[in-house]
Design an enzyme around this catalytic site. Sequence first.
Site, PDB file in Angstrom:
ATOM      1  N   PRO A 127      -6.557   4.163  -2.330  1.00 54.49           N
ATOM      2  CA  PRO A 127      -6.095   3.223  -2.103  1.00 54.49           C
ATOM      3  C   PRO A 127      -5.871   2.858  -3.690  1.00 54.49           C
ATOM      4  O   PRO A 127      -7.464   3.114  -4.832  1.00 54.49           O
ATOM      5  CB  PRO A 127      -5.973   1.888  -1.751  1.00 54.49           C
ATOM      6  CG  PRO A 127      -6.807   1.657  -1.340  1.00 54.49           C
ATOM      7  CD  PRO A 127      -7.877   3.312  -0.492  1.00 54.49           C
ATOM      8  N   GLU A 128      -5.147   3.049  -4.916  1.00 54.30           N
ATOM      9  CA  GLU A 128      -5.798   2.934  -6.109  1.00 54.30           C
ATOM     10  C   GLU A 128      -4.700   1.421  -6.537  1.00 54.30           C
ATOM     11  O   GLU A 128      -4.027   1.049  -5.783  1.00 54.30           O
ATOM     12  CB  GLU A 128      -4.963   4.131  -6.481  1.00 54.30           C
ATOM     13  CG  GLU A 128      -5.976   5.987  -6.305  1.00 54.30           C
ATOM     14  CD  GLU A 128      -4.881   7.000  -7.275  1.00 54.30           C
ATOM     15  OE1 GLU A 128      -4.547   6.368  -8.414  1.00 54.30           O
ATOM     16  OE2 GLU A 128      -4.632   8.156  -6.368  1.00 54.30           O
TER      17      GLU A 128
END
Length: 270
Positions: A2-3
């Site tokens: 996840p960014e």
Amino acid sequence: MPELPEVETVARGLNQRVAGDVIESVWLGSKPEPLKSPAREIAAALQSKKIARVRRSGKHIVFDLEPLANGSSSVQWIVHLGMTGSMLVSTPEADREKHTHAIAQLASGRELRFVDPRRFGRLSVIEKFSPPGAEPLDISFEDFAKLFRGRKTPIKSALLNQKLLSGVGNIYADEALFRAGVRPRRRASSLTRDELRGLYSGLKRVLTQAIKLGGSSISDYVDSNGDEGFFQLKHRVYGREGKVCLVCKAPIKRIVIGGRSSHYCPKCQK
DNA sequence: ACTATGTCCTGCGAGC
DNA sequence: TGCTCGCAGGACATAG
């Protein structure tokens, strides 16, 4: 996994669903625990705390916790999802997924479950979290341009450096560079002012649109509800090696920079 | 101070 | 079908 957009989506979902709820007890199941501080300290710090708010800082989920009774002070529960982590709201009856490392039982009867197959995620409790770098959606253009001054490292690596910008990861670095028309291997300090402007606005556009679509789901990412995002359908270069550029039809290339794969269009990006 | 590289982990798909 | 290999949204420690 996840960014910034994925973590933002998770944090918003968590905030909607568990803000105001109270952590009654904590189970830390896996060994070694995915923790930055000792398990006993974490469990004790979370117990009997009200979740005032859940928000994102960089790639971190921040739970602002308040004590139920006067005496102890406010703390923050910091969750980093690593590559494959997820933080799910579920009922106690729901099957416990493989690689569930932590569960917080809530006063409402629900549970917060931290699941992470690759175990790169981390949990910690601190008094006040401060992100190492600037928020890409808040930074001014002048400050943004300053980040890359005198840096010989490839612009791609500079974008991934969390001490410069907090929240940009492999997908959005590649997508922003495509929108800016800049090749990932270019030295950071070599970008012209115009290119920096393109990168600045390209990055903001890509992150903003990705947040709107709930992030990118490649293989593992789901939000706090277990739902996937849709921004992967909008990727123009990431994961598209060999496919034609949607702008010029040239085949998209994949190279390795600093051990991370990097995708770009050899014709559109200079 | 900055930069390049290896390592931590598990799972999946491609290719043989 | 079953194996080995390479690869994966991240971040650190370490060495130069």
